[in-house]
Motif scaffolding. Structure first.
Motif, PDB file in Angstrom:
ATOM      1  N   LEU A   8       1.668 -22.230  -9.487  1.00 63.16           N
ATOM      2  CA  LEU A   8       2.212 -23.509  -8.298  1.00 63.16           C
ATOM      3  C   LEU A   8       3.732 -23.558  -8.145  1.00 63.16           C
ATOM      4  N   LEU A   9       5.034 -22.831  -8.374  1.00 67.38           N
ATOM      5  CA  LEU A   9       6.412 -22.309  -7.693  1.00 67.38           C
ATOM      6  C   LEU A   9       5.899 -21.635  -6.802  1.00 67.38           C
ATOM      7  N   GLU A  11       3.822 -20.965  -4.669  1.00 61.44           N
ATOM      8  CA  GLU A  11       2.482 -21.503  -3.311  1.00 61.44           C
ATOM      9  C   GLU A  11       3.983 -22.648  -3.281  1.00 61.44           C
ATOM     10  N   ILE A  12       5.065 -23.346  -3.761  1.00 62.30           N
ATOM     11  CA  ILE A  12       6.443 -23.345  -3.283  1.00 62.30           C
ATOM     12  C   ILE A  12       6.628 -23.503  -2.727  1.00 62.30           C
ATOM     13  N   VAL A  13       7.400 -22.052  -2.684  1.00 60.56           N
ATOM     14  CA  VAL A  13       8.469 -21.665  -2.306  1.00 60.56           C
ATOM     15  C   VAL A  13       7.911 -20.696  -1.343  1.00 60.56           C
ATOM     16  N   GLY A  15       5.491 -21.280   0.669  1.00 61.93           N
ATOM     17  CA  GLY A  15       4.575 -21.993   1.761  1.00 61.93           C
ATOM     18  C   GLY A  15       5.695 -22.980   2.208  1.00 61.93           C
ATOM     19  N   ILE A  16       6.613 -23.288   1.413  1.00 56.38           N
ATOM     20  CA  ILE A  16       7.705 -24.017   2.440  1.00 56.38           C
ATOM     21  C   ILE A  16       8.193 -22.911   3.199  1.00 56.38           C
ATOM     22  N   GLU A  82       3.660 -13.738  -1.772  1.00 56.03           N
ATOM     23  CA  GLU A  82       2.870 -14.794  -3.100  1.00 56.03           C
ATOM     24  C   GLU A  82       1.510 -14.285  -3.382  1.00 56.03           C
TER      25      GLU A  82
END
Length: 188
Positions: A8-9, A11-13, A15-16, A82
């Motif tokens: 999750l972390l 994917e967020i970092v 991804g942004i 990632e």
């Protein structure tokens, strides 16, 4: 559980950051002014988040015409990192060649998701008729994709349905992309 949290972390970092690199690429391709003098708050945000990775790559990768290859490579490298970390955490043995394939599909998926978000924001802003600089930027980002649809789809009762058609096309593209990814990974 740890894998899910790290996933999750990441994917967020990633991804942004990779999404903003793609936005930088597209904004430069569309020649949208991004300097502080232009009054574009989105441009300053994009530069602040991506300069650390794009500028060093730009020394090695020259632009090809209007295509900023450094921004594209930065987005790909972030996706590669990632999926590489997730591959290692999953304890997968062999098949490491699938990581670049996953990164390429991740980049394509991110492009479709980003355009979907931009079209939704554009549609909402068109309803409220705001005169903000962000509305102009969003319109310049979405307009090239809406123009071909508007040539074939007339206004219906004075309402422009081209954003809805574009959203359907983007969703179909996401489905096709998911199936292509599954097929590509099954081949290996």
């Amino acid at each position: 559980m740890l894998y899910q949290i790290v996933s999750l972390l990441l994917e967020i970092v990633c991804g942004i950051l990779s999404g903003v690199c793609l936005l930088r690429l597209y904004m430069q391709y569309q020649r949208i002014p991004m300097s502080a003098r232009s009054g574009n708050p989105l441009g300053r945000f994009v530069f602040a988040l991506t300069d650390w990775i794009v500028l060093p790559l730009r020394r090695v990768l020259p632009s090809i015409g209007a295509l900023d290859t450094a921004s594209l490579m930065a987005a790909f490298l972030l996706q590669l990192a990632e999926f590489g970390v997730l591959w290692l955490l999953a304890g997968a043995s062999g098949g490491l060649f699938a990581v670049p394939i996953l990164a390429a599909f991740g980049l394509a998926r991110m492009t479709i998701s980003g355009m979907t978000g931009a079209v939704i924001v554009f549609a909402v802003l068109s309803w409220i008729q705001t005169q903000s600089p962000m509305a102009d930027i969003i319109e310049r980002l979405v307009a090239p994709l809406l123009m071909p649809i508007r040539r074939f789809l007339p206004l219906v009762g004075g309402i422009d349905l081209s954003p809805l058609v574009l959203l359907v096309i983007l969703q179909i593209s996401a489905i096709v992309l998911g199936n292509l990814q599954a097929a590509a990974l099954m081949a290996f």
